[in-house]
Design a protein around this motif. Structure first.
Motif, short mmCIF file in Angstrom:
data_model
loop_
_atom_site.label_atom_id
_atom_site.label_comp_id
_atom_site.label_asym_id
_atom_site.label_seq_id
_atom_site.Cartn_x
_atom_site.Cartn_y
_atom_site.Cartn_z
N LEU A 37 -36.24 -12.55 2.87
CA LEU A 37 -35.78 -11.53 1.93
C LEU A 37 -36.00 -12.03 0.51
O LEU A 37 -35.68 -13.18 0.19
N THR A 38 -36.55 -11.15 -0.33
CA THR A 38 -36.82 -11.52 -1.72
C THR A 38 -36.25 -10.46 -2.64
O THR A 38 -36.53 -9.26 -2.47
N ALA A 39 -35.45 -10.89 -3.60
CA ALA A 39 -34.86 -9.96 -4.55
C ALA A 39 -35.93 -9.51 -5.55
O ALA A 39 -36.69 -10.34 -6.06
N ALA A 40 -36.00 -8.22 -5.82
CA ALA A 40 -36.95 -7.70 -6.80
C ALA A 40 -36.29 -7.67 -8.17
O ALA A 40 -35.09 -7.42 -8.29
N ALA A 41 -37.07 -7.91 -9.22
CA ALA A 41 -36.53 -7.95 -10.59
C ALA A 41 -35.91 -6.61 -10.97
O ALA A 41 -34.92 -6.54 -11.71
N SER A 42 -36.45 -5.53 -10.45
CA SER A 42 -35.97 -4.19 -10.80
C SER A 42 -34.78 -3.76 -9.94
O SER A 42 -34.32 -2.62 -10.04
N GLY A 43 -34.28 -4.65 -9.07
CA GLY A 43 -33.24 -4.28 -8.11
C GLY A 43 -33.89 -4.02 -6.77
O GLY A 43 -35.08 -3.79 -6.69
N GLY A 44 -33.12 -4.07 -5.71
CA GLY A 44 -33.69 -3.89 -4.38
C GLY A 44 -34.15 -5.21 -3.79
O GLY A 44 -34.22 -6.23 -4.49
N VAL A 45 -34.44 -5.16 -2.49
CA VAL A 45 -34.81 -6.37 -1.76
C VAL A 45 -36.00 -6.07 -0.85
O VAL A 45 -36.00 -5.06 -0.14
N LEU A 46 -37.00 -6.96 -0.91
CA LEU A 46 -38.13 -6.87 0.02
C LEU A 46 -37.78 -7.66 1.27
O LEU A 46 -37.39 -8.82 1.17
N ILE A 47 -37.89 -7.02 2.44
CA ILE A 47 -37.56 -7.68 3.71
C ILE A 47 -38.84 -7.77 4.54
O ILE A 47 -39.40 -6.74 4.93
N ILE A 54 -40.38 -4.20 4.53
CA ILE A 54 -39.52 -3.09 4.15
C ILE A 54 -39.00 -3.33 2.74
O ILE A 54 -38.51 -4.42 2.45
N PHE A 55 -39.08 -2.31 1.89
CA PHE A 55 -38.42 -2.44 0.59
C PHE A 55 -37.13 -1.63 0.63
O PHE A 55 -37.16 -0.42 0.83
N ASP A 56 -36.01 -2.31 0.48
CA ASP A 56 -34.71 -1.66 0.54
C ASP A 56 -34.14 -1.56 -0.88
O ASP A 56 -33.69 -2.55 -1.45
N GLY A 57 -34.16 -0.35 -1.43
CA GLY A 57 -33.69 -0.13 -2.79
C GLY A 57 -32.20 0.13 -2.90
O GLY A 57 -31.68 0.31 -4.00
N MET A 58 -31.49 0.15 -1.77
CA MET A 58 -30.05 0.47 -1.81
C MET A 58 -29.16 -0.76 -1.89
O MET A 58 -27.95 -0.64 -1.98
#
Ligand code: CU
Length: 171
Positions: free
Chosen positions: A44-54, A125-129
């Motif tokens: 899992l990687t946190a995105a700078a704009s918010g959200g997490v890439l899984i 998966i990009f989870d923006g929530m």
């Protein structure tokens, strides 16, 4: 001389905190299957704009099938108890379950994922929530769950997704 030393000390502090910040941007979830054996991993990687890439790969699943994939609230995977230890869906806003529910959705809701012919789920998966370390929406320390059936995106409380086949604590 004194000035040079303080600058060096400041540079050291800056480098150390940058390293710490970088570490906090990623997490790993190692999955255990129904029998308690290791069955895969998510990065899992946190995105700078918010959200997490899984980025996830989990083996030992029913082939050629869409299955539900959720964030559950408790970071505990007990295979003997069918991973019920992971609790309900992560739901910090007290919403209803379901990406398509009228009063949804849980922050832990994620679209269904496909398991290939080899019984392996592979997905990015990009989870923006959610976030990784946010105060209310952070998912580090919670659990990722793969279910036996697909989520119908509407049924309460968990989309009629069936058994919990694999579970991984996000660390
Ligand atoms: Cu679930």
């Amino acid at each position: 001389m004194k000035t040079v030393l303080s600058i060096a000390a400041l540079a050291f502090i800056a480098v150390s905190s940058a390293t710490v910040a970088q570490d906090r941007q990623t997490a790993i979830a190692d999955f255990v299957g129904g029998t308690g054996k290791a069955s895969g991993r998510a990065t899992l990687t946190a995105a700078a704009s918010g959200g997490v890439l899984i980025e996830v790969e989990v083996a030992g699943l029913p082939a050629n099938r869409w299955v539900a994939f959720h964030v559950h609230e408790t970071g505990s995977c007990d295979a003997a108890g069918h991973h019920e230890s992971a609790g309900k869906h992560f739901n910090p806003t007290n919403a209803e379950h379901g990406l398509l529910a009228a009063k949804g959705s849980h922050a832990g809701d994620i679209p269904n994922q496909y398991v290939g012919q080899d019984g392996i789920l592979r997905a990015q998966i990009f989870d923006g929530m959610v976030t990784l370390d946010g105060k209310t929406d952070g998912i580090r320390g919670r659990a990722l769950i793969v279910h036996a059936n697909s989520d119908d995106y509407r049924s309460q409380p968990a989309g009629d997704a069936g058994e919990r086949l694999a579970c991984g604590v996000i660390k």
